[in-house]
Design a protein around this motif. Structure first.
Motif, PDB file in Angstrom:
ATOM      1  N   TRP A  22       0.818  -1.212   0.000  1.00 16.28           N
ATOM      2  CA  TRP A  22       0.000   0.000   0.000  1.00 16.28           C
ATOM      3  C   TRP A  22       0.856   1.269   0.000  1.00 16.28           C
ATOM      4  CZ3 TRP A  22      -5.272  -0.081  -0.397  1.00 16.28           C
ATOM      5  CH2 TRP A  22      -5.954   1.119  -0.175  1.00 16.28           C
ATOM      6  N   TYR A  23       1.880   1.269   0.853  1.00 16.10           N
ATOM      7  CA  TYR A  23       2.703   2.469   1.006  1.00 16.10           C
ATOM      8  C   TYR A  23       3.948   2.452   0.130  1.00 16.10           C
ATOM      9  CZ  TYR A  23      -0.429   3.700   4.783  1.00 16.10           C
ATOM     10  OH  TYR A  23      -1.547   4.035   5.507  1.00 16.10           O
ATOM     11  N   TYR A 144      -6.065   1.931   3.715  1.00 16.50           N
ATOM     12  CA  TYR A 144      -5.143   0.871   4.137  1.00 16.50           C
ATOM     13  C   TYR A 144      -5.769   0.021   5.234  1.00 16.50           C
ATOM     14  CZ  TYR A 144      -1.632  -1.357   7.001  1.00 16.50           C
ATOM     15  OH  TYR A 144      -0.955  -2.280   7.759  1.00 16.50           O
TER      16      TYR A 144
END
Length: 160
Positions: A22-23, A144
């Motif tokens: 996600w990041y 997230y």
């Protein structure tokens, strides 16, 4: 009903795996850094070992709670005080009939998404408002947690 410690551990690790994806700068990483007001140098300057150990501990706590949010039989156990040894025969009959009802990955994922929307989003949103962060920050971080809690819920509920 006992806690499935292996499922809890796998669910906790899944939070880190989702976070790595996600990041990632190719996904939401760059947008998150901009929305959070963080530079790449600041990220590299952190104690990553400490951060990941603490993140895993927090994920373990969340995964343990996700079992009670996704597995309805924990509620039945709570109604008798949490000790199946003192339960009446009617509780044993109930568990024999319904002990595995709604124990699916799909059901856990549904409750995980609902938990993410109705627990994580309001907490992150409230903090972000007081931190003067924008909608992008709220959407990236709560997104997230919604995805992560979906996966966690699926793991802890469906893994029998």
């Amino acid at each position: 009903m006992e806690m499935n410690l292996l499922a809890v551990l796998v669910a906790a690790v899944s939070a880190l795996v989702v976070g790595f994806i996600w990041y990632n700068p190719k996904v939401f990483g760059n947008a998150w850094m901009q929305a959070a007001g963080i530079t790449e140098e600041q990220i590299k300057g952190g104690n990553m070992v400490k951060i990941f150990i603490m993140a895993l501990i927090f994920a373990l706590l969340l995964a343990m709670v996700m079992q009670t949010l996704t597995i309805h039989q924990f509620g039945a156990l709570g109604m008798i005080g949490g000790d199946p040894e003192i339960a009446l025969p009617s509780f044993e009959a109930f568990m024999a009939d319904y002990g595995n009802s709604f124990r699916t990955f799909k059901h856990g994922a549904l409750h995980g998404v609902m938990s993410g929307i109705f627990i994580a989003l309001p907490i992150i949103g409230t903090n972000a408002l007081f931190e003067r962060k924008g909608a992008k920050y709220i959407l990236i971080n709560s997104g997230y947690w919604i995805v992560t809690m979906c996966i966690m819920g699926a793991i802890v509920c469906g893994w029998q």
